[in-house]
Design a protein around this motif. Sequence first.
Motif, mmCIF file in Angstrom:
data_model
loop_
_atom_site.group_PDB
_atom_site.id
_atom_site.type_symbol
_atom_site.label_atom_id
_atom_site.label_comp_id
_atom_site.label_asym_id
_atom_site.label_seq_id
_atom_site.Cartn_x
_atom_site.Cartn_y
_atom_site.Cartn_z
ATOM 1 N N PHE A 121 9.608 2.081 70.661
ATOM 2 C CA PHE A 121 9.862 3.481 70.329
ATOM 3 C C PHE A 121 9.525 3.794 68.871
ATOM 4 O O PHE A 121 9.638 2.941 67.990
ATOM 5 C CB PHE A 121 11.328 3.830 70.594
ATOM 6 N N ASP A 122 9.132 5.049 68.652
ATOM 7 C CA ASP A 122 8.864 5.535 67.289
ATOM 8 C C ASP A 122 10.146 5.939 66.576
ATOM 9 O O ASP A 122 10.245 5.858 65.350
ATOM 10 C CB ASP A 122 7.927 6.751 67.338
ATOM 11 N N VAL A 123 11.125 6.406 67.352
ATOM 12 C CA VAL A 123 12.370 6.924 66.785
ATOM 13 C C VAL A 123 13.526 6.560 67.709
ATOM 14 O O VAL A 123 13.379 6.592 68.940
ATOM 15 C CB VAL A 123 12.329 8.467 66.620
ATOM 16 N N ILE A 124 14.667 6.205 67.121
ATOM 17 C CA ILE A 124 15.919 6.021 67.862
ATOM 18 C C ILE A 124 16.898 7.076 67.356
ATOM 19 O O ILE A 124 17.066 7.245 66.139
ATOM 20 C CB ILE A 124 16.547 4.627 67.614
ATOM 21 N N THR A 125 17.546 7.799 68.269
ATOM 22 C CA THR A 125 18.567 8.767 67.872
ATOM 23 C C THR A 125 19.897 8.427 68.549
ATOM 24 O O THR A 125 19.933 7.776 69.586
ATOM 25 C CB THR A 125 18.173 10.211 68.252
ATOM 26 N N SER A 126 20.961 8.897 67.932
ATOM 27 C CA SER A 126 22.285 8.820 68.549
ATOM 28 C C SER A 126 23.138 9.935 67.957
ATOM 29 O O SER A 126 22.911 10.350 66.824
ATOM 30 C CB SER A 126 22.950 7.459 68.318
ATOM 31 N N ARG A 127 24.096 10.418 68.727
ATOM 32 C CA ARG A 127 25.008 11.464 68.267
ATOM 33 C C ARG A 127 26.426 11.110 68.686
ATOM 34 O O ARG A 127 26.707 10.970 69.853
ATOM 35 C CB ARG A 127 24.615 12.822 68.862
ATOM 36 N N TRP A 128 27.297 10.921 67.686
ATOM 37 C CA TRP A 128 28.693 10.584 67.954
ATOM 38 C C TRP A 128 28.797 9.339 68.830
ATOM 39 O O TRP A 128 29.538 9.310 69.815
ATOM 40 C CB TRP A 128 29.407 11.759 68.623
ATOM 41 N N VAL A 129 28.055 8.284 68.470
ATOM 42 C CA VAL A 129 28.000 7.084 69.307
ATOM 43 C C VAL A 129 28.601 5.859 68.617
ATOM 44 O O VAL A 129 29.335 5.093 69.249
ATOM 45 C CB VAL A 129 26.538 6.783 69.726
ATOM 46 N N LEU A 130 28.298 5.646 67.342
ATOM 47 C CA LEU A 130 28.684 4.389 66.700
ATOM 48 C C LEU A 130 30.188 4.121 66.768
ATOM 49 O O LEU A 130 30.610 2.969 66.892
ATOM 50 C CB LEU A 130 28.198 4.371 65.246
ATOM 51 N N PHE A 212 33.180 6.114 58.213
ATOM 52 C CA PHE A 212 31.840 6.680 58.034
ATOM 53 C C PHE A 212 31.010 5.836 57.073
ATOM 54 O O PHE A 212 29.847 5.503 57.357
ATOM 55 C CB PHE A 212 31.913 8.118 57.535
ATOM 56 N N ASN A 213 31.572 5.487 55.933
ATOM 57 C CA ASN A 213 30.813 4.697 54.956
ATOM 58 C C ASN A 213 30.440 3.333 55.515
ATOM 59 O O ASN A 213 29.400 2.771 55.164
ATOM 60 C CB ASN A 213 31.616 4.532 53.667
ATOM 61 N N ARG A 214 31.264 2.802 56.414
ATOM 62 C CA ARG A 214 30.930 1.523 57.029
ATOM 63 C C ARG A 214 29.792 1.671 58.038
ATOM 64 O O ARG A 214 29.058 0.717 58.286
ATOM 65 C CB ARG A 214 32.174 0.889 57.659
ATOM 66 N N GLN A 215 29.619 2.876 58.597
ATOM 67 C CA GLN A 215 28.436 3.117 59.421
ATOM 68 C C GLN A 215 27.176 3.025 58.562
ATOM 69 O O GLN A 215 26.185 2.404 58.951
ATOM 70 C CB GLN A 215 28.513 4.495 60.072
ATOM 71 N N VAL A 216 27.226 3.640 57.390
ATOM 72 C CA VAL A 216 26.073 3.602 56.484
ATOM 73 C C VAL A 216 25.757 2.160 56.087
ATOM 74 O O VAL A 216 24.585 1.747 56.036
ATOM 75 C CB VAL A 216 26.337 4.464 55.236
ATOM 76 N N MET A 217 26.806 1.369 55.830
ATOM 77 C CA MET A 217 26.600 -0.019 55.429
ATOM 78 C C MET A 217 25.933 -0.832 56.537
ATOM 79 O O MET A 217 25.191 -1.779 56.257
ATOM 80 C CB MET A 217 27.933 -0.660 55.038
ATOM 81 N N LEU A 218 26.179 -0.470 57.817
ATOM 82 C CA LEU A 218 25.509 -1.162 58.911
ATOM 83 C C LEU A 218 23.992 -1.059 58.786
ATOM 84 O O LEU A 218 23.267 -2.020 59.050
ATOM 85 C CB LEU A 218 25.935 -0.573 60.260
ATOM 86 N N PHE A 219 23.511 0.099 58.386
ATOM 87 C CA PHE A 219 22.069 0.314 58.228
ATOM 88 C C PHE A 219 21.530 -0.551 57.092
ATOM 89 O O PHE A 219 20.445 -1.130 57.202
ATOM 90 C CB PHE A 219 21.797 1.791 57.959
ATOM 91 N N LYS A 220 22.280 -0.634 56.016
ATOM 92 C CA LYS A 220 21.850 -1.447 54.884
ATOM 93 C C LYS A 220 21.907 -2.932 55.230
ATOM 94 O O LYS A 220 20.993 -3.701 54.898
ATOM 95 C CB LYS A 220 22.713 -1.138 53.666
ATOM 96 N N ASP A 221 22.965 -3.333 55.923
ATOM 97 C CA ASP A 221 23.112 -4.739 56.314
ATOM 98 C C ASP A 221 22.025 -5.171 57.294
ATOM 99 O O ASP A 221 21.680 -6.365 57.372
ATOM 100 C CB ASP A 221 24.485 -4.980 56.937
ATOM 101 N N ALA A 222 21.489 -4.208 58.049
ATOM 102 C CA ALA A 222 20.420 -4.510 59.005
ATOM 103 C C ALA A 222 19.056 -4.595 58.322
ATOM 104 O O ALA A 222 18.034 -4.774 58.990
ATOM 105 C CB ALA A 222 20.380 -3.458 60.102
#
Length: 268
Positions: A121-130, A212-222
Amino acid sequence: MSDNCSPDTIQQYKQEISEWWTKDCKFYDNYPEHGLTKKEEELWQKFLLHELGESPKRILDVGTGTGSISLILSALGHDVSGVDLSPGMLSVCERKAVERGLSLDLKVGDAEALPYPDNSFDVITSRWVLWTLLQPSVAIQEWKRVLRPGGRILAFDVKTHDNLNQSVSQTIKGHISKFLISVQDGRKLDSYLYKSDINMALPLAYNKQDCFNRQVMLFKDANLDDVSAKPVEPLSVMKNEKLNKPWRYRFAKKGYGDWHCISGMKKQ
């Protein structure tokens, strides 16, 4: 893995979560904070067009639910697949797609174990999922796996459900409000959160500190590039229209936070 949960417990919880959403699917779009008005859809469409551009892309909407994001993306001309743990939710999405003359590729599947090959996929989206996931760090790695190099993940969520700082009176009003809504609107009392043992096992549940901030950290940790968390334009509708609810909703004076888009790009 979610703290103190065995693999067998994880699978049991996922089955219960699937059943929970399927039970809720008939009512989900009627909840003011969930279903989208036409004006909201137009604002989401504007934001997604700005973020993704006009050229068609292959997009996977994870936890697609009743199709709030996937239907908008399809209407914009993208090739959209949707995956959700709940067959009931997907049945609602499919019905809405047929009504709108749109075509979506929908599959029952796990956000933490996607039924797609690498680099799809070119893009992955999610809304109110994590917040709903037992192993969100595993999920982000899966989303990254099926993403093509240079592709983006866009996860939409609210910045705070500040339940931890509620006063006793606010908590009591919240319970009364839920009861009144259940009587007047038919909304189930258990439609706000999973049962307690599952909710306790969710690392990013809204009653967890700094979720919320821990969601952002998941992206950085990945190890995703260009990680950011920016406000989303449709926030104004959420605040100005959805929070101006019938009195039984306003009674608890509950805010749903500011819509944000957490994004990151897979390295080339």
